[in-house]
Design an enzyme around this catalytic site. Structure first.
Site, PDB file in Angstrom:
ATOM      1  N   ILE A 197     -66.243  50.772 -85.465  1.00 56.24           N
ATOM      2  CA  ILE A 197     -65.990  52.132 -85.946  1.00 56.24           C
ATOM      3  C   ILE A 197     -64.979  52.164 -87.083  1.00 56.24           C
ATOM      4  O   ILE A 197     -64.723  53.222 -87.650  1.00 56.24           O
ATOM      5  CB  ILE A 197     -65.502  53.038 -84.789  1.00 56.24           C
ATOM      6  CG1 ILE A 197     -64.248  52.446 -84.129  1.00 56.24           C
ATOM      7  CG2 ILE A 197     -66.601  53.245 -83.768  1.00 56.24           C
ATOM      8  CD1 ILE A 197     -63.688  53.326 -83.023  1.00 56.24           C
ATOM      9  N   GLY A 198     -64.393  51.027 -87.438  1.00 62.65           N
ATOM     10  CA  GLY A 198     -63.450  50.991 -88.547  1.00 62.65           C
ATOM     11  C   GLY A 198     -63.233  49.571 -89.010  1.00 62.65           C
ATOM     12  O   GLY A 198     -63.417  48.615 -88.249  1.00 62.65           O
ATOM     13  N   GLY A 215     -60.685  47.155 -91.877  1.00 61.58           N
ATOM     14  CA  GLY A 215     -59.649  47.033 -92.896  1.00 61.58           C
ATOM     15  C   GLY A 215     -59.731  45.668 -93.517  1.00 61.58           C
ATOM     16  O   GLY A 215     -60.605  44.864 -93.203  1.00 61.58           O
ATOM     17  N   GLU A 219     -60.530  44.893 -87.628  1.00 60.35           N
ATOM     18  CA  GLU A 219     -61.602  45.822 -87.305  1.00 60.35           C
ATOM     19  C   GLU A 219     -61.216  46.616 -86.071  1.00 60.35           C
ATOM     20  O   GLU A 219     -60.389  46.181 -85.269  1.00 60.35           O
ATOM     21  CB  GLU A 219     -62.898  45.063 -87.015  1.00 60.35           C
ATOM     22  CG  GLU A 219     -63.407  44.232 -88.177  1.00 60.35           C
ATOM     23  CD  GLU A 219     -64.603  43.374 -87.797  1.00 60.35           C
ATOM     24  OE1 GLU A 219     -65.368  43.030 -88.705  1.00 60.35           O
ATOM     25  OE2 GLU A 219     -64.754  43.048 -86.594  1.00 60.35           O
ATOM     26  N   VAL A 220     -61.817  47.791 -85.933  1.00 61.29           N
ATOM     27  CA  VAL A 220     -61.710  48.593 -84.713  1.00 61.29           C
ATOM     28  C   VAL A 220     -63.112  48.788 -84.162  1.00 61.29           C
ATOM     29  O   VAL A 220     -64.035  49.153 -84.900  1.00 61.29           O
ATOM     30  CB  VAL A 220     -61.046  49.951 -84.980  1.00 61.29           C
ATOM     31  CG1 VAL A 220     -60.964  50.759 -83.679  1.00 61.29           C
ATOM     32  CG2 VAL A 220     -59.649  49.767 -85.546  1.00 61.29           C
ATOM     33  N   LYS A 268     -58.829  47.092 -81.183  1.00 62.18           N
ATOM     34  CA  LYS A 268     -58.403  46.752 -82.541  1.00 62.18           C
ATOM     35  C   LYS A 268     -58.095  45.258 -82.563  1.00 62.18           C
ATOM     36  O   LYS A 268     -57.361  44.755 -81.711  1.00 62.18           O
ATOM     37  CB  LYS A 268     -57.163  47.573 -82.869  1.00 62.18           C
ATOM     38  CG  LYS A 268     -56.505  47.318 -84.192  1.00 62.18           C
ATOM     39  CD  LYS A 268     -55.323  48.284 -84.305  1.00 62.18           C
ATOM     40  CE  LYS A 268     -54.539  48.073 -85.561  1.00 62.18           C
ATOM     41  NZ  LYS A 268     -53.399  49.023 -85.644  1.00 62.18           N
ATOM     42  N   ASP A 322     -44.348  54.682 -91.776  1.00 61.43           N
ATOM     43  CA  ASP A 322     -45.541  54.751 -92.624  1.00 61.43           C
ATOM     44  C   ASP A 322     -46.379  55.982 -92.288  1.00 61.43           C
ATOM     45  O   ASP A 322     -47.601  55.906 -92.195  1.00 61.43           O
ATOM     46  CB  ASP A 322     -46.367  53.472 -92.487  1.00 61.43           C
ATOM     47  CG  ASP A 322     -47.431  53.341 -93.595  1.00 61.43           C
ATOM     48  OD1 ASP A 322     -47.210  53.906 -94.686  1.00 61.43           O
ATOM     49  OD2 ASP A 322     -48.449  52.687 -93.361  1.00 61.43           O
TER      50      ASP A 322
END
Length: 769
Positions: free
Chosen positions: A17-18, A20, A24-25, A40, A141
């Protein structure tokens, strides 16, 4: 990671679902409890370096997990579990159904959210921050991508991956690198930008930036140039939100502007106060009245993001203008060194240059793939098959893994990674491609840091030569390679050549970037150091003082780079025999480094060591002895008993034992340190020879002159073989040897040796004129 893979026999991965740049997620099912979760984990793209990459990030990942798992609040993402399976680190979180604020703005085509939604996000976010701040945790952040709004309206703050525990500064300092500011330019607080210590009020500033953006559709400083964004955060009042959106209630505007106060003490002092203000029982602006209505354009520079060392970037083709009250381009009135840095990602707007996620930042940030930065100038290369995007992405990731290893001080491993990437980039892109040269530059850097300066010089000379031909002689990348070549020339003892190289680079940097650019100041600092190596102490001291003042003005007095130059000023005072002044400067630097970097940071410990040197030089050996005992304990705890700096602190302890007349203890300490140095560093290493000489000193003071003669002679023989017969250190050792001969009643031999030393000194003096 394959579909339906089972982790630890419990978490079955269903769909991604995600994603970077380094992780990954996945949506997964917890088969033990029968619920869906989010997992994650590190992205297993780099089959050749994946395990090394995981080792580099393991400590950071586990810290993130422990911090996040300790938080229990409806406004914070719940972490259920974490661990490692088959070399892959993973974090198990609640599965959130909703959109982050960045996505909501994109869904809304960049238009602001409804006022009721802005107030609701502000109130729920304030409650979550009030809780986390009570736990001693600063997020560091906050940005729209890290704040989720669930389908039921709940607001959750996500990704405490770079949170700093107030009680754990030492660990964070080791993981983030010297003075590295963390955050995203559009949402960074002034104190983050300046490299100053931050507390919960920095989060409030970042939260104010988020509220400004969702309330107006643009961030407070909606600029394409990152340095201009940073200048805005530190020095320029933001335009009032109602100048963008007239229907925003006045009390909401006042809250947002108070959150954006430049000084932390002028903001709401905690998130509870923010909650009260949003409920309507807060007062007027803490800034003392009506907010400023005009953006003020400043002409002095902001403190840049402190980096461990310069990372040159290509010159942009042009710096876009920024709309202001006068309509003139703000960039034209900003310092020249604000060009070139990229802004990162903001929630609203378009056309920004973006950068891939930085692996050194840990498993935090957005889990959405972002494009690689383009190059300003591409060289002409022979026709060759275009490399696949997957290969280029993999090589970029491996390159960043090498950088992460270097930041952790693991230079040998970093060199292996960079050499492999350089070879593959040369094959895929050609030998003159900027990415190939960047990898070769990093190879040179790792060679320099692993005591191979001659090899490093060859690498830097090659990179500088090709970059000069391809990019031009004054391109920042060319100058960076030439400056590193100058540094290794100094390491090789070729100080006149290093001086010429530094002077040439400095002239070019001043022309291209301006006298106050951080890279220009770094070159001037190095030139000052090299002047001292040439024996020009007064010139070196004058230049170092000028650089220290300039860095304090540009970067701030407590910036790590400023402290490095202040440290050099103290060293030069000591070299000139001005020890009371030197001691005072060292004590100031040690205190400032402890506050800015943490008490266990290597730079702080180095300054404490020099304080001990100053105490000993001023005859305060009992104080020095106590300092070195504490320093040995701290170095052992932080770096280990056999680390060279731990051994250096033990050497200082032994020297001061001798100054106090405790020669049996001093001799025992010197022998122990000498044995460890010989095993760890080698028998001919300069530090080993220093310890062996200290053994000889102790033997002499105890009247054991025959043993002392053997030790002195060994040290002098090795130094002569390595340095040459006329080197000052060799001649000093021969004098020690002659003194022992005198003590043993061998006067004629002593006289002959003294005469030989005098003749060599005379020849050296004549040759040096």
């Amino acid at each position: 990671m394959a579909d339906s893979r089972l982790i630890q026999g419990r978490y079955r991965l269903l769909d991604r679902i995600g994603r970077g740049g380094m992780g990954e997620v996945w949506r997964a099912k917890d088969e033990s409890l029968g619920r869906h979760v989010a997992v994650k984990c590190l992205k297993p793209l780099y089959t050749q370096t994946g395990h090394t990459f995981a080792r580099v990030l393991r400590e950071r990942f586990r810290r993130e997990a422990r911090v996040a798992a300790a938080l229990q609040h409806r406004g914070v993402t719940v972490v259920h579990d974490f661990g490692e399976a088959d070399g892959v680190l993973y974090l198990v979180m609640e599965l959130l159904q909703g959109r982050n604020l960045s996505q909501l703005l994109e869904d809304n085509r960049g238009h602001p959210l409804a006022v009721a939604d802005v107030v609701d996000v502000a109130a729920q976010g304030a409650a979550a921050l009030a809780y986390t701040h009570r736990q001693g945790i600063v997020h560091r952040d906050l940005k729209p991508a890290n704040i989720m709004r669930l389908t039921d309206g709940t607001v959750k703050i996500c990704d405490f991956g770079i949170a700093r525990l107030g009680r754990d500064i030492g660990l964070t300092s080791r993981l983030t690198g010297t003075g590295t500011a963390m955050g995203t330019p559009h949402y960074m607080s002034p104190e983050q930008i300046g490299g100053d210590p931050v507390d919960h009020r920095s989060d409030l500033y970042s939260f104010g930036c988020v509220l400004y953006e969702i309330a107006t559709g643009v961030p407070p400083f909606d600029l394409d140039d990152a340095w201009a964004v940073l200048v805005g955060h530190r020095d320029t009042p933001p335009e009032p939100p109602r100048s963008h959106r007239a229907d925003l209630p006045g009390h909401v505007e006042r809250v947002i502007l108070d959150l954006l106060a430049k000084r932390p003490e002028n903001r709401p002092q905690d998130a509870l106060e923010l909650e009260r203000r949003l409920d309507g029982d807060g007062g007027r602006s803490r800034n003392g009245g009506t907010p400023a209505r005009m953006r003020t354009v400043v002409s002095y520079p902001v403190a840049p993001l402190p980096l461990p060392r310069p990372r040159p970037v290509p010159e942009p083709s042009g710096t876009p203008g920024t709309p202001g009250s006068s309509g003139a381009p703000v960039a034209s009135r900003l310092p020249s060194w604000t060009r070139g840095m990229t802004t990162g990602h903001k929630a609203a707007g378009a056309g920004l240059r973006t950068t891939p996620p930085d692996p050194s930042a840990g498993l935090s940030g957005e889990w959405i793939a972002r494009p690689l930065t383009g190059r300003a100038r591409q060289p002409a290369v022979p026709a060759r098959p275009a490399p696949s995007p997957e290969l280029l992405t993999a090589l970029a990731g491996r390159h960043n893994a090498g950088l992460s290893l270097g930041r952790l001080g693991r230079w040998t491993e970093a060199g292996e990674v960079h050499r492999a990437v350089a070879a593959e980039r040369e094959h895929a892109l050609g030998p003159d491609h900027p990415d190939t040269l960047t990898s070769r530059y990093e190879v040179g850097f790792t060679l320099s840091r692993t005591d191979r300066p001659a090899d490093a010089l060859r690498e830097f000379d090659h990179v500088a030569h090709v970059r000069e031909r391809v990019l031009g002689p004054e391109h920042p990348d060319t100058l960076a390679a030439r400056q590193e070549a100058a540094y290794v020339l100094g390491r090789l003892g070729r100080h006149p050549e290093a001086h010429q190289a530094y002077a040439s680079v400095l002239a070019a940097r001043t022309r291209v970037m301006g006298p106050d650019h951080p890279d220009t100041l770094r070159c001037r600092h190095n030139l000052a150091v090299n002047l001292s190596r040439l024996g020009r102490l007064e010139d070196s001291y004058t230049m170092a003082c000028e650089v220290a003042d300039a860095r304090a003005r540009v970067l701030g007095p407590a910036h790590p780079d400023t402290l490095v130059t202040r440290y050099e000023v103290a060293y030069l005072l000591g070299q000139s025999g001005r020890w009371p002044e030197a001691l005072g400067r060292y004590e100031e630097v040690a205190g400032d480094r402890a506050r800015a970097l943490g008490p266990d940071h290597p730079d702080t410990l180095s300054a404490r060591y020099e304080v001990g040197i100053g105490l000993g030089r001023l005859g305060r050996s009992m104080e020095a002895l106590g300092l070195y005992r504490d320093l040995v304990e701290d170095r052992t705890r932080v770096q280990g008993p056999d680390h060279p700096e731990t051994l250096r602190a033990r050497h200082g302890l032994g020297v001061n034992l001798g100054r106090l007349g405790r020669w049996e203890e001093a001799l025992a300490e010197a022998r122990d340190v000498c044995a460890i140095r010989e095993r760890v560093l080698g028998p001919d290493h300069p530090d080993t020879l220093v310890s062996r000489r200290e053994v000889a000193v102790g033997l002499g003071w105890l009247g054991r002159w025959a043993d002392a003669l053997t030790a002195y002679r060994h040290v002098a023989d090795v130094r002569e073989r390595v340095l040459g017969a006329a080197h000052p250190d060799v001649l000093a050792g021969r004098n020690d040897e002659a003194h022992c001969l005198e003590q043993l009643g061998r006067g004629q031999e002593a006289v002959e040796l003294y005469r030989k030393v005098a003749a060599l000194r005379q020849r050296g003096a004549v040759g040096g004129r």
